[in-house]
Design an enzyme around this catalytic site. Structure first.
Site, PDB file in Angstrom:
ATOM      1  N   ASP A 153      -6.025   1.413  -8.791  1.00  0.00           N
ATOM      2  CA  ASP A 153      -7.189   2.291  -8.948  1.00  0.00           C
ATOM      3  C   ASP A 153      -7.888   2.101 -10.285  1.00  0.00           C
ATOM      4  O   ASP A 153      -8.957   2.656 -10.525  1.00  0.00           O
ATOM      5  CB  ASP A 153      -6.751   3.759  -8.832  1.00  0.00           C
ATOM      6  CG  ASP A 153      -6.597   4.156  -7.371  1.00  0.00           C
ATOM      7  OD1 ASP A 153      -7.197   3.482  -6.507  1.00  0.00           O
ATOM      8  OD2 ASP A 153      -5.873   5.126  -7.102  1.00  0.00           O
ATOM      9  N   ARG A 156     -14.922  -2.396  -4.310  1.00  0.00           N
ATOM     10  CA  ARG A 156     -14.971  -2.245  -5.769  1.00  0.00           C
ATOM     11  C   ARG A 156     -15.245  -3.547  -6.509  1.00  0.00           C
ATOM     12  O   ARG A 156     -15.761  -3.521  -7.625  1.00  0.00           O
ATOM     13  CB  ARG A 156     -13.673  -1.601  -6.277  1.00  0.00           C
ATOM     14  CG  ARG A 156     -13.669  -0.122  -5.989  1.00  0.00           C
ATOM     15  CD  ARG A 156     -12.521   0.610  -6.616  1.00  0.00           C
ATOM     16  NE  ARG A 156     -12.723   2.041  -6.406  1.00  0.00           N
ATOM     17  CZ  ARG A 156     -11.763   2.934  -6.395  1.00  0.00           C
ATOM     18  NH1 ARG A 156     -10.514   2.566  -6.572  1.00  0.00           N
ATOM     19  NH2 ARG A 156     -12.044   4.205  -6.220  1.00  0.00           N
ATOM     20  N   SER A 174       0.845  -1.197   0.000  1.00  0.00           N
ATOM     21  CA  SER A 174       0.000   0.000   0.000  1.00  0.00           C
ATOM     22  C   SER A 174       0.875   1.240   0.000  1.00  0.00           C
ATOM     23  O   SER A 174       1.670   1.461   0.905  1.00  0.00           O
ATOM     24  CB  SER A 174      -0.915   0.004   1.227  1.00  0.00           C
ATOM     25  OG  SER A 174      -1.373   1.320   1.469  1.00  0.00           O
ATOM     26  N   LYS A 216     -11.587   0.126  -0.827  1.00  0.00           N
ATOM     27  CA  LYS A 216     -11.434   1.435  -1.484  1.00  0.00           C
ATOM     28  C   LYS A 216     -12.691   2.270  -1.192  1.00  0.00           C
ATOM     29  O   LYS A 216     -13.426   1.952  -0.271  1.00  0.00           O
ATOM     30  CB  LYS A 216     -11.229   1.215  -2.987  1.00  0.00           C
ATOM     31  CG  LYS A 216      -9.824   0.706  -3.308  1.00  0.00           C
ATOM     32  CD  LYS A 216      -8.854   1.846  -3.239  1.00  0.00           C
ATOM     33  CE  LYS A 216      -7.439   1.427  -3.538  1.00  0.00           C
ATOM     34  NZ  LYS A 216      -6.521   2.561  -3.427  1.00  0.00           N
TER      35      LYS A 216
END
Ligand code: NAP
Length: 738
Positions: A618, A649, A470, A645
């Site tokens: 993303d 997602r 991350s 997120k």
């Protein structure tokens, strides 16, 4: 609980507020009968003639004996004598209430008459009014869409409170509850001080030699002051004399700030003036958003729906907005640098604006943003000041996680809060390693925001092996490392974005990167610089997929950041057979930049290499659309990060695709998608900007229109999305509802 209708409502004092209230209650049938009393018979008679009340009572005792709810709408100083006069007729089942602008004094009046605060008294204050007085000015719509504050005390009877609250709501007001003392402090700052300033300024200028000239040329701003200064002098005298302490406190603070402005003007200190003006300019928007618990930009309705019809091909030559990650970091490092940092291409999306506002709140003078230009007057590594309240970060997880690290080493306490969606996201992943560094940091239930950081902690360097790749966690620790004694190092299990490391170097701060390990030593300094933020590849990704899946497309995207830790989307699309060419390579502020040309090409399904997952994290919502438009099967695994997120997602995309007739196999850490025909239908983005844009892209290959709900958050990362999309061939319409 539904309140039964009031039988007889009595209003004492048929002036502007009393008259308006009586009229509103009558018109809306909130009471069976409305009676009134005014010490001047002529006013009472006029009230009956104007239909403001059904009847006038000849005296206060008669009024009290007939009513079940009594509203005192007289000046604050008249409340005690009025209560005294009607006392003999008052019963414990009466409900007494008032409208006075100062609550502490009214409470005193009740106590002086009854010896204690009676349970059946509910004190209140409508935040509505005008400069007019008297029953002639009564306006039954006065309280509509305004707030009314009720200030119950512990002994207040809940039935009485319910009846009074229901009356105000019935008149169209929003009812708020607060303590007497808090009410008087809030009103001192928001109403009493501004009125005092207006009275004083108008009086000063009216006494000036050339006063005629001043009033002749009085334009917008000054006219507003004269309007406020036309308010009732007696009422305002009483307000200041009765709310003395709270008014003096805020007046002293204002007086001190005004003196600072005076000195700044006298000394030619433009920096201080800019600081005050830039903060003040942003204040309205900032506080509005904060109170509404929303993200930042103004031109956003509560609800935005996209209606995406058949469009394409996707052709043109465009530049998408600046990189979001770099925009955030440029504000953070520019603020801590020594000297003035100039930024071009800053993304004026809500998330980056949240970071910008946070640093303003911590005393940094930031000019702009103005069409992508921002000037930051850096305060140095130790120049941040304690913000006046919690830092509100809207929808921005990046701001919260990075600031958690950066603020762990400051001398002051700080609290980080966000909107509803950010308040559900996990923060322990940064809090835990920061604690290991010596930070005193707490999260709320379930490890979620608000995040509270205690100032004055001595941080020490640690080595941290990140369990999950991350960039936000890495950056948070690296930023904390700026303030830690010794070396802080972070090892990542897979490569993640390295904008923090690159930009730190751009500001002259030494950072050592050795394979998967980043090391930073505390105690160095940052030097101001110039940054031309490249276009965000995450925004470009929607167009890369759009052109790849739409026959006949040929699109060029200019000046795109192609940092190796961000180009996963290009690599994955190329593996799927996309026709993507990079040219015009250059380096800007330590970051590689290129122009990208993309043309339609038939895509095929692939197993997405796991090492590419963090590099395209993303971009998966739109890559899912590419997968559905490809022939064969696409398998994504190792992407559990996607579940935490802005929305989950994986599930949100699978649900949206299902609504368009496209099946998928959802896994804990990924998804399996097969090439399929996309139908029309309605999908819900769940407020996730990238999901909203991904389904807009899907419309280029859909057999019918796609209606995408909850798209307002697109402004967080890509405020000009619909304009640019339609420019290159989409058929996208926006519907807004308040
Ligand atoms: P207003 O139009 O001047 O009305 C005041 C009323 O009180 C008149 O009916 C007046 O009677 C009566 N009154 C005055 N002194 C009295 C006394 N000593 N004994 C008995 N009655 C007396 O004023 P308003 O704007 O309605 O203000 C009333 C209350 O509302 C005040 O407590 C004020 O703080 C509060 N308030 C005002 C505003 C605003 O913007 N105006 C907003 C929120 C709350 P006469 O017929 O003799 O004048």
């Amino acid at each position: 609980m539904l309140q039964s209708r009031v039988k007889c409502l009595a209003v004492v004092g048929l002036g502007l507020i009393g008259g308006s209230l009586a009229k509103a209650v009558k018109e809306r049938s909130l009471a069976e009968k409305v009676i009134g009393y005014d010490r001047r018979d002529s006013e009472a008679a006029l009230a009956v003639r104007l239909g403001v009340v059904d009847e006038a009572a000849p005296d206060l005792v008669t009024l009290a004996s007939r009513a079940d709810v009594i509203v005192l709408a007289v000046p604050v100083g008249a409340v005690a004598p009025v209560l005294e006069e009607m006392r003999s007729a008052l019963r414990s089942d009466h409900i007494l209430t008032d409208v006075g602008s100062v609550k502490g004094e009214i409470e005193k009046a009740f106590i002086s008459v009854f010896g204690e605060m009676p349970a059946n008294a509910v004190l209140g204050h409508p935040i509505a009014g005008s400069e007019k007085s008297g029953v002639q000015a009564a306006n039954s719509a006065l309280f509509e869409n305004h707030k009314t504050i009720l200030t119950p005390v512990p002994v207040t009877d809940s039935h009485a409170l319910g009846v009074v609250a229901a009356l105000w709501r019935g008149m169209g007001a929003e009812v708020l509850f607060m303590s007497v003392a808090h009410h008087d402090e809030v009103l001192a700052a928001t109403s009493h001080l501004p009125h005092l300033i207006a009275f004083s300024l108008v009086d000063t200028l009216a006494g000036a030699d050339d006063n005629k000239e001043i009033f002749r040329y009085a334009a917008g701003g000054f006219r507003d002051f004269t309007r406020i200064a036309a308010s009732d002098p007696v009422m305002w005298r009483d307000v200041y004399l009765t709310n003395r302490d709270a008014v003096l406190k805020v007046l002293d603070a204002f007086d001190a700030d005004l003196k600072k402005l005076r000195s700044a003007i006298a000394d030619g200190d433009g920096q201080t003036l800019l600081g005050v003006f830039t903060r003040a300019r942003a204040a309205r928007e900032h506080f509005t958003k904060m109170l509404e618990g929303k993200a930042y930009k103004t031109d956003m309705a509560n609800n935005v729906t996209y209606v995406a019809g058949k469009g394409g091909p996707v052709c043109g030559d465009i530049r998408v907005p600046g990189d979001k990650s770099m925009s955030h970091r440029s504000i953070m490092l520019g603020s801590l640098a020594e000297g003035v940092t100039e930024i071009e291409g800053f993304l004026e999306g809500e998330d980056a604006l949240a970071t910008l506002q946070a640093f303003r709140d911590m005393g940094v003078v930031i000019e702009g943003p103005d069409r992508g230009s921002v000037r930051i007057n850096g305060v140095g590594m130790h120049g941040l000041k304690q913000p006046p309240g919690p830092l509100y970060l809207g929808n921005s997880g990046t701001s919260m996680r990075l600031l958690a690290g950066l603020l762990s080493g400051q001398s002051f306490d700080v609290e980080l809060t966000g909107d509803e969606s950010l308040s559900k996201r996990p923060m322990e992943r940064v809090a835990k390693p920061l604690r290991e560094m010596g930070a005193e940091i707490s999260t709320s239930e379930g490890g979620r925001p608000p995040v509270k950081i205690k100032g004055g902690s001595k941080l020490h360097g640690i080595h941290y092996d990140m369990p999950v790749a991350s960039a936000q966690v890495k950056s948070s620790l690296v930023l904390a490392g700026l303030y830690a004694e010794g070396e802080t190092s972070v090892t990542e299990p897979a490569p993640t974005r390295d904008h923090s490391e690159r930009m730190l170097r751009g500001f002259g701060y030494p950072v050592d990167v050795n394979g998967s390990k980043v090391t930073i030593e505390g105690g160095h300094r940052l030097n101001a610089t110039k940054i031309d933020v490249p276009s965000d590849i995450s925004s470009a990704a929607f167009f890369l997929v759009a052109a790849s899946i739409t026959p006949g497309s040929d699109l060029t995207l200019r000046h795109v950041g192609v940092n190796p830790t961000r180009v996963g989307v290009i690599s994955i699309l190329k593996l799927m057979g996309a026709d993507i060419e990079l040219s015009n390579h250059k380096e800007v502020g330590g970051e590689p930049v290129a122009d990208i040309r993309v043309r339609y090409a038939p895509l095929k399904g692939i197993r997405i290499p796991e090492d590419q997952v963090p590099l395209a994290i993303d971009e998966f919502p739109v890559l899912f659309i590419a997968a559905v438009c490809a022939e064969g099967e696409t398998v994504l695994s190792g992407a559990e990060e996607l579940r935490v997120k802005e929305s989950d997602r994986i599930q949100t995309m699978a649900d949206g695709l299902a609504a368009l007739g496209v099946g998928s196999e959802v896994k804990e850490d990924g998804i399996v998608l097969r090439g399929a025909e996309i139908g029309g239908g309605a999908v819900d983005s769940h407020g996730d900007h990238r999901i909203a844009m991904a389904f807009a892209v899907a419309s280029l290959r859909a057999t019918g229109a796609i209606v995408i709900k909850d798209c307002a958050n697109v402004a967080t990362s890509f405020p000009s999305f619909t304009t640019l999309a339609n420019e290159v061939g989409f058929n996208l319409r926006t519907e807004e509802t308040a």
